[in-house]
Design a protein around this motif. Sequence first.
Motif, PDB file in Angstrom:
ATOM      1  N   VAL A 132       0.815  -0.975   0.054  1.00  0.00           N
ATOM      2  CA  VAL A 132       0.012   0.068   0.033  1.00  0.00           C
ATOM      3  C   VAL A 132       0.900   1.244  -0.221  1.00  0.00           C
ATOM      4  O   VAL A 132       0.605   2.263  -0.649  1.00  0.00           O
ATOM      5  N   LEU A 133       2.117   1.204   0.975  1.00  0.00           N
ATOM      6  CA  LEU A 133       2.871   2.508   0.832  1.00  0.00           C
ATOM      7  C   LEU A 133       3.593   2.647  -0.627  1.00  0.00           C
ATOM      8  O   LEU A 133       3.719   3.748  -0.843  1.00  0.00           O
ATOM      9  N   GLU A 134       3.753   1.307  -1.063  1.00  0.00           N
ATOM     10  CA  GLU A 134       4.636   1.553  -2.221  1.00  0.00           C
ATOM     11  C   GLU A 134       3.706   2.134  -3.508  1.00  0.00           C
ATOM     12  O   GLU A 134       4.141   2.640  -4.297  1.00  0.00           O
ATOM     13  N   SER A 135       2.237   1.866  -3.627  1.00  0.00           N
ATOM     14  CA  SER A 135       1.426   2.232  -4.439  1.00  0.00           C
ATOM     15  C   SER A 135       1.146   3.770  -4.481  1.00  0.00           C
ATOM     16  O   SER A 135       0.847   4.489  -5.382  1.00  0.00           O
ATOM     17  N   LYS A 136       1.397   4.540  -3.154  1.00  0.00           N
ATOM     18  CA  LYS A 136       1.631   5.869  -3.262  1.00  0.00           C
ATOM     19  C   LYS A 136       0.133   6.308  -2.897  1.00  0.00           C
ATOM     20  O   LYS A 136      -0.231   6.671  -1.895  1.00  0.00           O
ATOM     21  N   PHE A 137      -0.660   6.126  -4.029  1.00  0.00           N
ATOM     22  CA  PHE A 137      -2.060   6.964  -3.809  1.00  0.00           C
ATOM     23  C   PHE A 137      -3.049   5.686  -3.308  1.00  0.00           C
ATOM     24  O   PHE A 137      -2.839   4.588  -3.767  1.00  0.00           O
ATOM     25  N   PHE A 138      -4.114   5.896  -2.732  1.00  0.00           N
ATOM     26  CA  PHE A 138      -4.860   4.870  -2.238  1.00  0.00           C
ATOM     27  C   PHE A 138      -6.211   5.810  -1.782  1.00  0.00           C
ATOM     28  O   PHE A 138      -6.439   6.846  -1.804  1.00  0.00           O
ATOM     29  N   SER A 139      -7.392   4.770  -1.525  1.00  0.00           N
ATOM     30  CA  SER A 139      -8.532   5.228  -1.000  1.00  0.00           C
ATOM     31  C   SER A 139      -9.046   4.458   0.213  1.00  0.00           C
ATOM     32  O   SER A 139      -8.154   3.467   0.387  1.00  0.00           O
ATOM     33  N   VAL A 140     -10.140   5.043   0.754  1.00  0.00           N
ATOM     34  CA  VAL A 140     -10.302   4.134   2.192  1.00  0.00           C
ATOM     35  C   VAL A 140     -11.741   3.843   2.109  1.00  0.00           C
ATOM     36  O   VAL A 140     -12.633   4.808   1.737  1.00  0.00           O
ATOM     37  N   GLY A 188     -11.794  11.384  12.995  1.00  0.00           N
ATOM     38  CA  GLY A 188     -10.539  11.383  13.776  1.00  0.00           C
ATOM     39  C   GLY A 188      -9.948  10.007  14.001  1.00  0.00           C
ATOM     40  O   GLY A 188      -8.716   9.766  13.822  1.00  0.00           O
ATOM     41  N   LYS A 189     -10.825   8.862  14.145  1.00  0.00           N
ATOM     42  CA  LYS A 189     -10.441   7.721  14.218  1.00  0.00           C
ATOM     43  C   LYS A 189      -9.661   7.084  12.979  1.00  0.00           C
ATOM     44  O   LYS A 189      -8.751   6.526  13.106  1.00  0.00           O
ATOM     45  N   ILE A 190     -10.433   7.433  11.804  1.00  0.00           N
ATOM     46  CA  ILE A 190      -9.825   7.027  10.439  1.00  0.00           C
ATOM     47  C   ILE A 190      -8.544   7.691  10.188  1.00  0.00           C
ATOM     48  O   ILE A 190      -7.711   6.907   9.798  1.00  0.00           O
ATOM     49  N   ILE A 191      -8.350   8.987  10.659  1.00  0.00           N
ATOM     50  CA  ILE A 191      -6.841   9.600  10.288  1.00  0.00           C
ATOM     51  C   ILE A 191      -5.976   8.950  11.067  1.00  0.00           C
ATOM     52  O   ILE A 191      -4.916   8.796  10.520  1.00  0.00           O
ATOM     53  N   SER A 192      -6.211   8.846  12.432  1.00  0.00           N
ATOM     54  CA  SER A 192      -5.329   8.241  13.281  1.00  0.00           C
ATOM     55  C   SER A 192      -4.751   6.960  12.675  1.00  0.00           C
ATOM     56  O   SER A 192      -3.674   6.719  12.868  1.00  0.00           O
ATOM     57  N   SER A 193      -5.842   6.215  12.411  1.00  0.00           N
ATOM     58  CA  SER A 193      -5.540   4.724  12.062  1.00  0.00           C
ATOM     59  C   SER A 193      -4.590   4.740  10.856  1.00  0.00           C
ATOM     60  O   SER A 193      -3.558   3.838  10.795  1.00  0.00           O
ATOM     61  N   LEU A 194      -5.047   5.525   9.826  1.00  0.00           N
ATOM     62  CA  LEU A 194      -4.239   5.653   8.541  1.00  0.00           C
ATOM     63  C   LEU A 194      -2.659   6.048   9.013  1.00  0.00           C
ATOM     64  O   LEU A 194      -1.704   5.527   8.315  1.00  0.00           O
ATOM     65  N   GLN A 195      -2.710   7.153   9.423  1.00  0.00           N
ATOM     66  CA  GLN A 195      -1.343   7.602   9.878  1.00  0.00           C
ATOM     67  C   GLN A 195      -0.530   6.539  10.796  1.00  0.00           C
ATOM     68  O   GLN A 195       0.836   6.523  10.604  1.00  0.00           O
ATOM     69  N   ASN A 196      -1.097   5.913  11.575  1.00  0.00           N
ATOM     70  CA  ASN A 196      -0.335   4.894  12.471  1.00  0.00           C
ATOM     71  C   ASN A 196       0.287   3.716  11.855  1.00  0.00           C
ATOM     72  O   ASN A 196       0.989   3.323  11.845  1.00  0.00           O
ATOM     73  N   ASN A 197      -0.490   3.460  10.628  1.00  0.00           N
ATOM     74  CA  ASN A 197      -0.169   2.271   9.648  1.00  0.00           C
ATOM     75  C   ASN A 197       0.886   2.891   8.762  1.00  0.00           C
ATOM     76  O   ASN A 197       1.083   2.148   7.628  1.00  0.00           O
ATOM     77  N   GLY A 198       1.229   4.253   8.764  1.00  0.00           N
ATOM     78  CA  GLY A 198       2.617   4.856   7.793  1.00  0.00           C
ATOM     79  C   GLY A 198       2.033   5.195   6.571  1.00  0.00           C
ATOM     80  O   GLY A 198       2.657   5.688   5.823  1.00  0.00           O
ATOM     81  N   LEU A 199       0.566   5.615   6.470  1.00  0.00           N
ATOM     82  CA  LEU A 199       0.144   6.165   5.076  1.00  0.00           C
ATOM     83  C   LEU A 199       0.094   7.511   5.167  1.00  0.00           C
ATOM     84  O   LEU A 199      -0.260   8.183   6.323  1.00  0.00           O
ATOM     85  N   ASP A 200       0.386   8.089   4.201  1.00  0.00           N
ATOM     86  CA  ASP A 200       0.513   9.691   4.198  1.00  0.00           C
ATOM     87  C   ASP A 200      -0.928  10.185   3.387  1.00  0.00           C
ATOM     88  O   ASP A 200      -1.325   9.726   2.344  1.00  0.00           O
ATOM     89  N   MET A 201      -1.445  10.885   4.357  1.00  0.00           N
ATOM     90  CA  MET A 201      -3.121  11.218   4.329  1.00  0.00           C
ATOM     91  C   MET A 201      -2.833  12.268   3.024  1.00  0.00           C
ATOM     92  O   MET A 201      -3.997  12.515   2.237  1.00  0.00           O
TER      93      MET A 201
END
Length: 410
Positions: A132-140, A188-201
Motif C-alpha cells: 500500500v505504501l509503495e502504491s502511493k495513492f490510495f482510497s479508504v 479522527g479515528k480514521i485519520i489516526s489509524s491511517l497515519q499509525n499504519n504509515g500512510l501519507d494522508m
Amino acid sequence: MIGGFCVSCVLFAKEDRTGLGQLVNSPMTNFTRAKKTLDEHQLQETHVVATESMAAFMRQTEKGELSVGQLLLSEARSNVQKNCTILKSIVNTLILCGKQNIALRGHGDAGRGGNQGNFHALLKFRLDAEEVLESKFFSVCADEAADTANREQMALIVRFVDKQGHIREEFLDFIHCDEGTTGRALSGKIISSLQNNGLDMNYLRGQGYDGVGNMASIREGAAAHITAIYPKALYCHCAAHVLNLCVVAACKIQAVNKTMTTTKEINLFFSHSPKRQQELECHIAKMEGTGSNRRKLVDLCRTRWVARIEAFETFDWLFPAVVNTLEEVSQALVVVKKTLGYVKGLTRSLQQRASDICKAYNLPSPTDLPQEIHNWTNSWRRHESPLPDNPADALHYAHTTLYPNINCLL
C-alpha cells in the motif's frame, strides 16, 4: 601564457596529469599542426572522461540534475533505507510473536507450498501492507457495526493499485469507536489509524462509506471532516449500499415481503430444532440428481439484502425436501392435536380454583376417555339420531354409568 588549452581537460582531467602534454599541462603554440594535434587529443581517454564530467557539471548547474556519483550515492541511500524498513518489519514481527507467546513455526514449517509457520505468515501480512505504501495513492472504505459485546467497531479497508496494475482492497484495521459515533469522532479515528499504519494522508484520493448521516452528511459527516483537511479525498456513496437500499425498497412490496417472511420462518423452524434438521437432511439425502452437497437451509442475512440470493437459491434447490419434511411433521402435529384434545377439558377442570383433591379424584381418567368417546360416537351412529346441538342436550344423553368421564366433562 600564450597558446591554446582544452577547457574540459584543464578543469576536469584526473588529478595525476603527468604525460598529458599540450592542451592540458602546456599550451598549444604550433598552430600549423593544430588540426592533427586536436584530432589526436580528441581521441584520448582522458579527454573523453573530462568532457563527460564537464557535461554532467553543466546539466547539474543549469537543470539541477544529479551527477553520476550523486545518483549512485542516492541509490545506495535508498537501498539502505529500504533494507532498514524490511529489517524493522522482521524485528517487529519477532517482538509481536514474543509478546503474544506465538510459536515462530506454529504447527509446522513445511516451507514452500505448505504451511510456512506463524512467523512467515505474519511477515507476509506485513509485506502485503507495505505494498500500500509503495502504491502511493490510495482510497479508504469503512463501515461500523456493533459486536457481541454491544460495542461499536469500525472496519477499515484500503483500496489501491499494485505494481501489476491490479485494483486491490486490503483489510487494514479494526477501530474501537470509544469516543462516540459522531462524524467528527469517526473522522479522527480514521485519520489516526491511517497515519499509525504509515500512510501519507496527502495521497488519500477517495472515501467510500454508506449513506448514514454520521458518515455522509455534507456538514457534520466523517467524509466532510476529512475532505475539509484533505480536499482531494473525494467521497462516494458505496455502490453496494445503494443497490442494497434499492432492494430494501423493493422488499416493501407485499408479495415480496411475504415470500421473505415465510422463507425466514421455515428456516428458523428447522435451524432451532436438531431433530427437525435431521429429518430434513434425511429427505435431502433421498433426492436424486441434485448434484449438490447442500444439507441445510441458509439463513437470510439481516443487513445485506443482496446477499440473500444464496439463501433463496438454496431454498429453491431443497424445496421438494422441505415440503416432504413439513408434510411428515404435519402428520405428527395432527396426532398430537387429537391426543391433547382428549385431556383439554380435564386440564381446565384441574386448574379451577374450586377444585380439591376429592373432586380431582372423581375427574375423568385420560386413559378411559378415548374409549368412551369412541363408544359415545358409535351409539349415536347406530341410532341414526341427530347429534346434540349444545352441551345441555348432550348431557341429557350421557349416562353416568356408561359414560362417566364424558358426563363429568359436560
